[in-house]
Design an enzyme around this catalytic site. Structure first.
Site, PDB file in Angstrom:
ATOM      1  N   HIS A 113      17.037  58.846  58.067  1.00  0.00           N
ATOM      2  CA  HIS A 113      16.337  57.866  57.235  1.00  0.00           C
ATOM      3  C   HIS A 113      15.967  56.641  58.065  1.00  0.00           C
ATOM      4  O   HIS A 113      16.727  56.220  58.939  1.00  0.00           O
ATOM      5  CB  HIS A 113      17.218  57.432  56.055  1.00  0.00           C
ATOM      6  CG  HIS A 113      17.390  58.500  55.034  1.00  0.00           C
ATOM      7  ND1 HIS A 113      18.407  58.493  54.102  1.00  0.00           N
ATOM      8  CD2 HIS A 113      16.669  59.630  54.789  1.00  0.00           C
ATOM      9  CE1 HIS A 113      18.311  59.569  53.330  1.00  0.00           C
ATOM     10  NE2 HIS A 113      17.272  60.269  53.734  1.00  0.00           N
ATOM     11  N   ARG A 152      22.356  68.567  51.076  1.00  0.00           N
ATOM     12  CA  ARG A 152      22.082  67.331  51.818  1.00  0.00           C
ATOM     13  C   ARG A 152      22.612  66.118  51.052  1.00  0.00           C
ATOM     14  O   ARG A 152      23.216  65.215  51.641  1.00  0.00           O
ATOM     15  CB  ARG A 152      20.581  67.220  52.063  1.00  0.00           C
ATOM     16  CG  ARG A 152      20.124  65.963  52.801  1.00  0.00           C
ATOM     17  CD  ARG A 152      18.626  66.068  53.064  1.00  0.00           C
ATOM     18  NE  ARG A 152      18.038  64.820  53.512  1.00  0.00           N
ATOM     19  CZ  ARG A 152      17.985  64.422  54.780  1.00  0.00           C
ATOM     20  NH1 ARG A 152      18.557  65.171  55.722  1.00  0.00           N
ATOM     21  NH2 ARG A 152      17.394  63.284  55.121  1.00  0.00           N
ATOM     22  N   TYR A 188      20.306  59.277  47.741  1.00  0.00           N
ATOM     23  CA  TYR A 188      21.179  60.356  48.208  1.00  0.00           C
ATOM     24  C   TYR A 188      22.662  60.132  47.914  1.00  0.00           C
ATOM     25  O   TYR A 188      23.388  61.073  47.639  1.00  0.00           O
ATOM     26  CB  TYR A 188      21.005  60.554  49.724  1.00  0.00           C
ATOM     27  CG  TYR A 188      19.774  61.362  50.054  1.00  0.00           C
ATOM     28  CD1 TYR A 188      19.856  62.721  50.298  1.00  0.00           C
ATOM     29  CD2 TYR A 188      18.529  60.762  50.094  1.00  0.00           C
ATOM     30  CE1 TYR A 188      18.732  63.462  50.594  1.00  0.00           C
ATOM     31  CE2 TYR A 188      17.391  61.495  50.386  1.00  0.00           C
ATOM     32  CZ  TYR A 188      17.501  62.847  50.635  1.00  0.00           C
ATOM     33  OH  TYR A 188      16.394  63.584  50.915  1.00  0.00           O
ATOM     34  N   LYS A 197      -8.963  81.702  30.001  1.00  0.00           N
ATOM     35  CA  LYS A 197      -9.778  80.984  29.024  1.00  0.00           C
ATOM     36  C   LYS A 197     -11.011  81.775  28.631  1.00  0.00           C
ATOM     37  O   LYS A 197     -11.385  81.832  27.453  1.00  0.00           O
ATOM     38  CB  LYS A 197     -10.181  79.627  29.601  1.00  0.00           C
ATOM     39  CG  LYS A 197     -10.878  78.719  28.602  1.00  0.00           C
ATOM     40  CD  LYS A 197     -11.079  77.325  29.170  1.00  0.00           C
ATOM     41  CE  LYS A 197     -11.690  76.393  28.132  1.00  0.00           C
ATOM     42  NZ  LYS A 197     -11.860  75.019  28.661  1.00  0.00           N
ATOM     43  N   ARG A 235      -6.785  76.424  37.041  1.00  0.00           N
ATOM     44  CA  ARG A 235      -6.292  75.688  35.873  1.00  0.00           C
ATOM     45  C   ARG A 235      -4.764  75.672  35.836  1.00  0.00           C
ATOM     46  O   ARG A 235      -4.111  76.586  36.335  1.00  0.00           O
ATOM     47  CB  ARG A 235      -6.807  76.330  34.579  1.00  0.00           C
ATOM     48  CG  ARG A 235      -8.308  76.280  34.391  1.00  0.00           C
ATOM     49  CD  ARG A 235      -8.676  76.881  33.045  1.00  0.00           C
ATOM     50  NE  ARG A 235     -10.114  76.884  32.816  1.00  0.00           N
ATOM     51  CZ  ARG A 235     -10.927  77.895  33.110  1.00  0.00           C
ATOM     52  NH1 ARG A 235     -10.425  78.990  33.643  1.00  0.00           N
ATOM     53  NH2 ARG A 235     -12.215  77.806  32.868  1.00  0.00           N
TER      54      ARG A 235
END
Length: 329
Positions: free
Chosen positions: A286, A263, A296, A212, A171
């Site tokens: 890229h 970066r 970026y 729970k 959960r």
């Protein structure tokens, strides 16, 4: 007509009301006196069916001594006594949903008369006001969708969270309470039998910190995908901690920076230095310049001058007089 067995109730014709009347004992009062309930029908067949339904409710243990109890009364009782230990936010949310939607639409209906189509009509009436997640129990990804999501998690900060939720069924409130001392990424492979890597799901972020239910406390073996995701997450967390220390030594605000921004900084600084976008995209791996530019690159050179210089050369225009204007002012 054969006499009914004791406890099967009775059915008779009421000339005054022009109805078939079914009667059955549904309980006893404090003095031991039987409490009886009646059903009415236009035909004998309908009367027998209603009487059988009444007897089935008695057999199921339904309390028919309070036949007029309504859906609203039951919901109010649940709101008062059925949410013990929940946070104030949870209590407020459940009360709002109950009062505005359930009680407002079907609260006056007698509980024993409530049918599935009554609930369906209530949900249909609120489809434009409530989110899908509120109206539905939930939906499931296909195997293909789940595989695609796990592949996307490889280098994402949420990778460990998503992997544990998807591959272990933990959960959300249990995941948010996990700490590293709940995780064993090695196990005991030399033991007999070997103990696999595991995670101890013993806490949650619910009020009080409990899960729970009592049975929700469990220790679960970790698939290799989860082990890999957690190892990556731990490495990133450790690197972030050491990076914050380094920022403090450098006189920077450690709360504003993470290793991920190095970066981004590289792309921005290269762009600010005039390096063509295509070259920057190749350097950072890229496939196109779109991600480089929209995600970026955080800086842009404030004034683009290369076009102006080319036009001055082509048309033999006078040189830029900006500096002369500044001197005169």
């Amino acid at each position: 007509m054969a006499r009914r067995n004791r406890g099967d109730g009775g059915l008779y014709w009421d000339e005054t009301k022009q109805r078939w009347i079914g009667v059955a004992t549904v309980g006893y009062d404090g003095r031991g006196k039987p409490r009886r309930r009646k059903v009415h029908a236009r035909t004998k067949t309908e009367g027998n069916e209603r009487l059988r339904e009444l007897l089935r409710e008695v057999d199921r243990g339904v309390d028919l001594n309070h036949g007029a109890i309504t859906v609203g009364e039951v919901v109010e009782a649940w709101l008062r006594h059925g949410l013990n230990g929940r946070s104030e936010a949870t209590l407020a949310q459940n009360r709002h949903l109950a009062e505005v939607h359930i009680i407002a639409l079907i609260g006056k209906k007698r509980l024993r008369d409530l049918r599935a189509h009554d609930v369906d009509r209530m949900l249909a009436a609120r489809r434009d006001q409530l989110s899908t997640s509120t109206l539905q129990r939930g939906k499931s990804m296909t195997l293909s969708q789940a595989r695609t999501l796990l592949e996307a998690c490889e280098y994402n900060p949420l990778g460990a969270y998503v992997s544990l939720a998807l591959l272990l069924g933990v959960r959300n409130e249990e995941l948010r309470a996990l700490t590293w001392d709940h995780v064993d990424l090695v196990g005991k492979p030399a033991a007999e039998p070997p103990t696999p890597p595991s995670v101890r799901v013993w806490r949650s972020v619910r009020a009080g910190g409990d899960t729970k239910t009592r049975l929700s406390r469990r220790t679960i073996g970790l698939p290799s995908q989860c082990v890999h995701a957690l190892e990556q997450h731990r490495s990133a967390t450790q690197a972030a901690g050491r990076f914050r220390t380094l920022c403090v030594e450098a006189g920077l605000d450690a709360g504003e920076w993470t290793p991920r921004e190095l970066r981004h900084s590289f792309v921005s600084l290269m762009s600010d230095a005039g390096v063509p976008l295509e070259d920057i995209a190749r350097l950072v791996g890229h496939g196109s310049t779109k991600v480089t530019e929209t995600v970026y690159r955080k800086q842009l050179r404030p004034v683009l001058t290369s076009g102006t210089q080319v036009m001055e050369t082509l048309f033999d225009l006078p040189p830029d007089r900006t500096s002369e204007v500044a001197d005169r002012s």
